[in-house]
Motif scaffolding. Structure first.
Motif, PDB file in Angstrom:
ATOM      1  N   LYS A  15       0.831  -1.208   0.000  1.00  0.00           N
ATOM      2  CA  LYS A  15       0.000   0.000   0.000  1.00  0.00           C
ATOM      3  C   LYS A  15       0.862   1.252   0.000  1.00  0.00           C
ATOM      4  CE  LYS A  15      -3.842  -2.116   2.486  1.00  0.00           C
ATOM      5  NZ  LYS A  15      -4.587  -2.138   3.756  1.00  0.00           N
ATOM      6  N   GLN A  16       2.014   1.188   0.664  1.00  0.00           N
ATOM      7  CA  GLN A  16       2.907   2.341   0.739  1.00  0.00           C
ATOM      8  C   GLN A  16       3.783   2.484  -0.500  1.00  0.00           C
ATOM      9  OE1 GLN A  16       5.119   1.858   4.374  1.00  0.00           O
ATOM     10  NE2 GLN A  16       3.287   1.988   5.634  1.00  0.00           N
ATOM     11  N   THR A  17       3.945   1.396  -1.247  1.00  0.00           N
ATOM     12  CA  THR A  17       4.895   1.385  -2.350  1.00  0.00           C
ATOM     13  C   THR A  17       4.255   1.614  -3.710  1.00  0.00           C
ATOM     14  OG1 THR A  17       6.279  -0.171  -1.121  1.00  0.00           O
ATOM     15  CG2 THR A  17       6.695   0.016  -3.469  1.00  0.00           C
ATOM     16  N   LEU A  18       3.124   0.991  -3.952  1.00  0.00           N
ATOM     17  CA  LEU A  18       2.519   0.995  -5.279  1.00  0.00           C
ATOM     18  C   LEU A  18       1.381   2.009  -5.376  1.00  0.00           C
ATOM     19  CD1 LEU A  18       2.304  -2.867  -5.778  1.00  0.00           C
ATOM     20  CD2 LEU A  18       4.125  -1.322  -6.538  1.00  0.00           C
ATOM     21  N   PRO A  19       1.211   2.620  -6.545  1.00  0.00           N
ATOM     22  CA  PRO A  19       0.047   3.489  -6.725  1.00  0.00           C
ATOM     23  C   PRO A  19      -1.216   2.634  -6.760  1.00  0.00           C
ATOM     24  CG  PRO A  19       1.276   3.312  -8.777  1.00  0.00           C
ATOM     25  CD  PRO A  19       2.045   2.543  -7.739  1.00  0.00           C
ATOM     26  N   LEU A  20      -2.162   2.942  -5.932  1.00  0.00           N
ATOM     27  CA  LEU A  20      -3.352   2.105  -5.791  1.00  0.00           C
ATOM     28  C   LEU A  20      -4.550   2.632  -6.561  1.00  0.00           C
ATOM     29  CD1 LEU A  20      -3.009   1.172  -2.018  1.00  0.00           C
ATOM     30  CD2 LEU A  20      -2.199  -0.068  -4.037  1.00  0.00           C
ATOM     31  N   VAL A  21      -4.281   3.334  -7.629  1.00  0.00           N
ATOM     32  CA  VAL A  21      -5.377   3.810  -8.473  1.00  0.00           C
ATOM     33  C   VAL A  21      -5.829   2.672  -9.380  1.00  0.00           C
ATOM     34  CG1 VAL A  21      -4.629   6.214  -8.402  1.00  0.00           C
ATOM     35  CG2 VAL A  21      -3.777   4.721 -10.213  1.00  0.00           C
ATOM     36  N   PRO A  22      -7.106   2.599  -9.704  1.00  0.00           N
ATOM     37  CA  PRO A  22      -7.625   1.497 -10.526  1.00  0.00           C
ATOM     38  C   PRO A  22      -7.399   1.741 -12.018  1.00  0.00           C
ATOM     39  CG  PRO A  22      -9.411   2.911  -9.848  1.00  0.00           C
ATOM     40  CD  PRO A  22      -8.163   3.456  -9.195  1.00  0.00           C
ATOM     41  N   TRP A  23      -6.215   1.382 -12.507  1.00  0.00           N
ATOM     42  CA  TRP A  23      -5.889   1.603 -13.918  1.00  0.00           C
ATOM     43  C   TRP A  23      -6.203   0.354 -14.745  1.00  0.00           C
ATOM     44  CZ3 TRP A  23      -2.007  -1.638 -15.644  1.00  0.00           C
ATOM     45  CH2 TRP A  23      -1.190  -2.201 -14.663  1.00  0.00           C
ATOM     46  N   LYS A  24      -6.309   0.560 -16.044  1.00  0.00           N
ATOM     47  CA  LYS A  24      -6.690  -0.514 -16.972  1.00  0.00           C
ATOM     48  C   LYS A  24      -5.478  -0.930 -17.821  1.00  0.00           C
ATOM     49  CE  LYS A  24     -11.220  -0.694 -16.390  1.00  0.00           C
ATOM     50  NZ  LYS A  24     -11.913  -1.899 -16.043  1.00  0.00           N
ATOM     51  N   ILE A  25      -5.170  -2.221 -17.812  1.00  0.00           N
ATOM     52  CA  ILE A  25      -4.010  -2.750 -18.531  1.00  0.00           C
ATOM     53  C   ILE A  25      -4.110  -2.483 -20.034  1.00  0.00           C
ATOM     54  CG2 ILE A  25      -4.882  -5.114 -18.821  1.00  0.00           C
ATOM     55  CD1 ILE A  25      -1.298  -4.386 -17.815  1.00  0.00           C
ATOM     56  N   GLU A  26      -5.302  -2.601 -20.602  1.00  0.00           N
ATOM     57  CA  GLU A  26      -5.455  -2.387 -22.043  1.00  0.00           C
ATOM     58  C   GLU A  26      -5.108  -0.949 -22.405  1.00  0.00           C
ATOM     59  OE1 GLU A  26      -8.105  -3.370 -20.056  1.00  0.00           O
ATOM     60  OE2 GLU A  26      -7.914  -5.534 -20.412  1.00  0.00           O
ATOM     61  N   ARG A  27      -5.486  -0.017 -21.571  1.00  0.00           N
ATOM     62  CA  ARG A  27      -5.162   1.389 -21.806  1.00  0.00           C
ATOM     63  C   ARG A  27      -3.661   1.626 -21.671  1.00  0.00           C
ATOM     64  NH1 ARG A  27     -10.063   4.388 -18.496  1.00  0.00           N
ATOM     65  NH2 ARG A  27     -11.743   3.478 -19.731  1.00  0.00           N
ATOM     66  N   LEU A  28      -3.059   0.945 -20.724  1.00  0.00           N
ATOM     67  CA  LEU A  28      -1.611   1.061 -20.543  1.00  0.00           C
ATOM     68  C   LEU A  28      -0.891   0.608 -21.805  1.00  0.00           C
ATOM     69  CD1 LEU A  28       0.857   1.512 -18.614  1.00  0.00           C
ATOM     70  CD2 LEU A  28       0.640  -0.916 -18.045  1.00  0.00           C
ATOM     71  N   TRP A  29      -1.264  -0.537 -22.332  1.00  0.00           N
ATOM     72  CA  TRP A  29      -0.602  -1.080 -23.510  1.00  0.00           C
ATOM     73  C   TRP A  29      -0.818  -0.232 -24.757  1.00  0.00           C
ATOM     74  CZ3 TRP A  29      -2.630  -6.668 -22.424  1.00  0.00           C
ATOM     75  CH2 TRP A  29      -1.869  -7.237 -21.397  1.00  0.00           C
ATOM     76  N   ARG A  30      -1.893   0.560 -24.786  1.00  0.00           N
ATOM     77  CA  ARG A  30      -2.171   1.411 -25.949  1.00  0.00           C
ATOM     78  C   ARG A  30      -1.406   2.738 -25.920  1.00  0.00           C
ATOM     79  NH1 ARG A  30      -7.818  -0.262 -25.430  1.00  0.00           N
ATOM     80  NH2 ARG A  30      -8.220   1.686 -24.358  1.00  0.00           N
ATOM     81  N   LEU A  31      -0.848   3.096 -24.779  1.00  0.00           N
ATOM     82  CA  LEU A  31      -0.095   4.345 -24.699  1.00  0.00           C
ATOM     83  C   LEU A  31       1.090   4.317 -25.659  1.00  0.00           C
ATOM     84  CD1 LEU A  31       0.080   5.000 -20.846  1.00  0.00           C
ATOM     85  CD2 LEU A  31      -1.332   6.211 -22.522  1.00  0.00           C
ATOM     86  N   GLU A  32       1.295   5.422 -26.328  1.00  0.00           N
ATOM     87  CA  GLU A  32       2.446   5.531 -27.232  1.00  0.00           C
ATOM     88  C   GLU A  32       3.443   6.494 -26.604  1.00  0.00           C
ATOM     89  OE1 GLU A  32       1.457   6.167 -31.317  1.00  0.00           O
ATOM     90  OE2 GLU A  32      -0.193   4.721 -31.232  1.00  0.00           O
ATOM     91  N   LEU A  33       4.314   5.927 -25.802  1.00  0.00           N
ATOM     92  CA  LEU A  33       5.321   6.702 -25.080  1.00  0.00           C
ATOM     93  C   LEU A  33       6.702   6.170 -25.440  1.00  0.00           C
ATOM     94  CD1 LEU A  33       3.549   6.752 -21.589  1.00  0.00           C
ATOM     95  CD2 LEU A  33       3.674   8.636 -23.242  1.00  0.00           C
ATOM     96  N   PRO A  34       7.717   7.008 -25.305  1.00  0.00           N
ATOM     97  CA  PRO A  34       9.064   6.548 -25.659  1.00  0.00           C
ATOM     98  C   PRO A  34       9.564   5.448 -24.717  1.00  0.00           C
ATOM     99  CG  PRO A  34       9.146   8.733 -24.670  1.00  0.00           C
ATOM    100  CD  PRO A  34       7.693   8.397 -24.854  1.00  0.00           C
ATOM    101  N   VAL A  35      10.393   4.601 -25.269  1.00  0.00           N
ATOM    102  CA  VAL A  35      11.029   3.533 -24.503  1.00  0.00           C
ATOM    103  C   VAL A  35      12.434   4.000 -24.144  1.00  0.00           C
ATOM    104  CG1 VAL A  35      11.862   1.141 -24.593  1.00  0.00           C
ATOM    105  CG2 VAL A  35       9.684   1.757 -25.675  1.00  0.00           C
ATOM    106  N   ARG A  36      12.820   3.761 -22.915  1.00  0.00           N
ATOM    107  CA  ARG A  36      14.181   4.101 -22.488  1.00  0.00           C
ATOM    108  C   ARG A  36      14.754   2.927 -21.696  1.00  0.00           C
ATOM    109  NH1 ARG A  36      12.883   8.422 -17.619  1.00  0.00           N
ATOM    110  NH2 ARG A  36      13.622   7.060 -15.975  1.00  0.00           N
ATOM    111  N   ARG A  37      16.041   2.961 -21.490  1.00  0.00           N
ATOM    112  CA  ARG A  37      16.708   1.907 -20.734  1.00  0.00           C
ATOM    113  C   ARG A  37      16.827   2.347 -19.282  1.00  0.00           C
ATOM    114  NH1 ARG A  37      17.555  -2.029 -23.716  1.00  0.00           N
ATOM    115  NH2 ARG A  37      19.127  -3.091 -22.485  1.00  0.00           N
ATOM    116  N   VAL A  38      16.492   1.426 -18.377  1.00  0.00           N
ATOM    117  CA  VAL A  38      16.560   1.692 -16.941  1.00  0.00           C
ATOM    118  C   VAL A  38      17.419   0.597 -16.316  1.00  0.00           C
ATOM    119  CG1 VAL A  38      15.209   1.847 -14.804  1.00  0.00           C
ATOM    120  CG2 VAL A  38      14.294   2.808 -16.928  1.00  0.00           C
TER     121      VAL A  38
END
Length: 136
Positions: A15-38
């Motif tokens: 609960k202290q570590t992760l954002p607990l907002v109810p997000w949708k995986i399909e919407r996440l995968w549709r985002l077109e954002l740059p990829v970077r190396r971490v």
């Protein structure tokens, strides 16, 4: 199980570590954002979180346990090793640190394989809000 029931049984560390907002995986995968190396090392602290279930009980196994004792967790190890590192993991900054939204299995696989970096998409707070349930 409802979201409220899941949150009630979730360990405080999650609960202290992760954002607990109810997000949708399909919407996440549709985002077109740059990829970077971490750097995998930058995210290695997440391996201590009890993310996965054991014998049907949620929040019992941390990724580090699977890495350190793979024979004890063969089902988790199979899932980790079957994950596809051709797909970037998804991160978001939360409480001053990058955390994984999607890709814990891929991150652990990268670590097991000795990779020093992993490809990642890093969401902004606005990006995270855009994938929340209840949004158009």
């Amino acid at each position: 199980m409802s979201r409220d029931e899941l949150l009630a049984m979730m360990p405080e560390v999650l609960k202290q570590t992760l954002p607990l907002v109810p997000w949708k995986i399909e919407r996440l995968w549709r985002l077109e954002l740059p990829v970077r190396r971490v750097a995998v090392q930058e995210l290695a602290w997440l391996f201590d979180l009890p993310l996965w279930q054991l014998n049907g009980e949620r929040f019992r196994v941390a990724p580090r346990q699977v890495r350190d004792d793979p024979q004890r967790y063969p089902d988790h190890l199979r899932r980790v090793m079957a994950s596809d590192l051709n797909y970037p993991i998804h991160l978001v900054e939360h409480n001053g640190r990058l955390v994984v939204l999607d890709g814990f299995h891929r991150l652990l696989k990268a670590s097991i394989e000795g990779r020093t970096e992993v490809e990642a998409v890093v969401l902004s707070p606005t990006d995270l809000r855009s994938i929340c349930a209840g949004r158009p």
